[in-house]
Design an enzyme around this catalytic site. Structure first.
Site, PDB file in Angstrom:
ATOM      1  N   SER A 158       0.827  -1.205   0.000  1.00  0.00           N
ATOM      2  CA  SER A 158       0.000   0.000   0.000  1.00  0.00           C
ATOM      3  C   SER A 158       0.870   1.267   0.000  1.00  0.00           C
ATOM      4  O   SER A 158       1.600   1.512  -0.963  1.00  0.00           O
ATOM      5  CB  SER A 158      -0.964  -0.043   1.188  1.00  0.00           C
ATOM      6  OG  SER A 158      -1.959   0.927   1.075  1.00  0.00           O
ATOM      7  N   ASP A 252     -10.324  -4.082  -4.382  1.00  0.00           N
ATOM      8  CA  ASP A 252      -9.473  -3.023  -3.820  1.00  0.00           C
ATOM      9  C   ASP A 252      -9.651  -1.758  -4.645  1.00  0.00           C
ATOM     10  O   ASP A 252      -9.474  -1.785  -5.871  1.00  0.00           O
ATOM     11  CB  ASP A 252      -8.016  -3.481  -3.865  1.00  0.00           C
ATOM     12  CG  ASP A 252      -7.035  -2.471  -3.285  1.00  0.00           C
ATOM     13  OD1 ASP A 252      -7.463  -1.374  -2.848  1.00  0.00           O
ATOM     14  OD2 ASP A 252      -5.834  -2.769  -3.278  1.00  0.00           O
ATOM     15  N   HIS A 282      -7.984  -5.077  -0.324  1.00  0.00           N
ATOM     16  CA  HIS A 282      -6.824  -4.355   0.186  1.00  0.00           C
ATOM     17  C   HIS A 282      -6.557  -4.817   1.621  1.00  0.00           C
ATOM     18  O   HIS A 282      -7.474  -4.995   2.413  1.00  0.00           O
ATOM     19  CB  HIS A 282      -7.118  -2.852   0.177  1.00  0.00           C
ATOM     20  CG  HIS A 282      -5.906  -2.001   0.315  1.00  0.00           C
ATOM     21  ND1 HIS A 282      -5.151  -1.610  -0.764  1.00  0.00           N
ATOM     22  CD2 HIS A 282      -5.306  -1.466   1.407  1.00  0.00           C
ATOM     23  CE1 HIS A 282      -4.143  -0.863  -0.347  1.00  0.00           C
ATOM     24  NE2 HIS A 282      -4.216  -0.757   0.975  1.00  0.00           N
TER      25      HIS A 282
END
Length: 313
Positions: A158, A252, A282
């Site tokens: 991320s 996501d 995610h």
């Protein structure tokens, strides 16, 4: 496209959880809550030969890092510089401790986890400055830590994937030693663009629009979101960047920009492994202890890293 049943179970747990969304908390409280919850679904902590903390200097402050050594071999060892996720705002050495242990064990490498400065107290470019200081230092000190300087990779999830990608571009522009490989787990690559996945999966899949707004605004501050150090997808030149593995998930909101980043690398002739997990969300990289598909994805990442760091087998 169907969400993985075990992921749906996780989402149901989160929905019923007493924990408030992190964006409703002050940053210190959000960090404490994330550290408490991040490992609840994670893989077991792999045993290491040693785990030591190293303070790396940066002008008036030090960047805290943690070096994982799975086995002492007496030979120079490859290294992964790991940059944790958490929207540049939450996350720590502890939240990703099991991730680092698992990658070290399964990829047969040392892992150096970086505790970069967090927003909003330390907005852009503090995080990438910390990361670059660590990158330069670890190359200069590779022999001291038993590290092979030709086999140093960078990776993160991320926000950590964002910082990993930015590191590669910044090292290339500055003529610094380049990573031999970049491991990008559902990376944030474009703060300035709009993507269909941002709308399609804005709510209900763990990372929601209010999270992204809170993270992005706190980290970006007054900076231009089109700055390539914030949005590495917007760099003009991708040629000569390190081989990459880019991982995305089907539920996501960041998937479209991750896929676009992999495509841009490929178009520039960079070797790319692009893996898409249609049933995952995610944050799956910390769910391998409870979600079979997430553990498979983690194992894929460890395998890709191992092959990059040990090309001769």
């Amino acid at each position: 496209m169907t969400i993985d049943p075990q992921i749906q179970w996780v989402l149901d747990l989160i929905r019923e959880s007493p924990y408030p969304p992190v964006y409703t908390l002050a940053p210190p409280a959000a960090r404490a809550q994330y550290d408490e919850t991040a490992t609840k679904l994670d893989i077991e902590a792999a045993k290491m030969d040693s785990v030591v903390e190293i303070a790396i200097g940066r002008e008036s402050r030090f960047v805290r890092t943690r070096l994982y050594t799975p086995e002492v071999t007496g030979q120079p060892t490859p290294l992964l510089v790991w940059i944790h996720g958490g929207g540049w705002t939450i996350g720590s050495l502890d939240s990703h401790d099991r991730t680092c242990r698992g990658l070290a064990r399964d990829a047969f490498c040392k892992v150096l986890s970086v505790d970069y400065a967090l927003a909003p107290e330390n907005p852009f470019p503090a995080a990438i400055e910390d990361v670059m200081v660590v990158w330069n230092n670890i190359h200069a000190s590779a022999a001291d830590y038993g590290i092979d300087p030709e086999r140093i990779a960078v990776g993160g999830d991320s926000a950590g994937g964002n910082l990993s990608a930015v590191l590669c571009h910044e090292a290339q522009k500055a003529g610094l030693p380049m990573p031999c490989f970049q491991l990008l787990i559902y990376p944030a690559t474009d703060m300035a663009g709009t993507y269909a996945s941002m709308t399609d999966y804005a709510y209900g899949y763990l990372l929601e629009k209010p999270h992204m707004n809170w993270f992005g605004e706190g980290y970006r501050g007054d900076a231009d979101p089109a700055d390539p150090r914030l949005s590495p997808l917007l760099n003009d030149d991708f040629e000569g960047l390190p081989p990459a593995a880019v991982y995305t998930a089907g539920f996501d909101p960041l998937q479209d920009e991750g896929i676009a980043y992999a495509r841009k690398l490929e178009e520039a002739g960079v070797p790319v492994i692009a893996r898409h997990y249609p049933g995952l969300i995610h944050g799956y990289f910390n769910m391998g202890g409870a979600v079979k598909a997430a553990k498979i994805a983690f194992d894929d990442a460890a395998s890709d890293l191992r092959q990059a760091l040990h090309p001769s087998g």
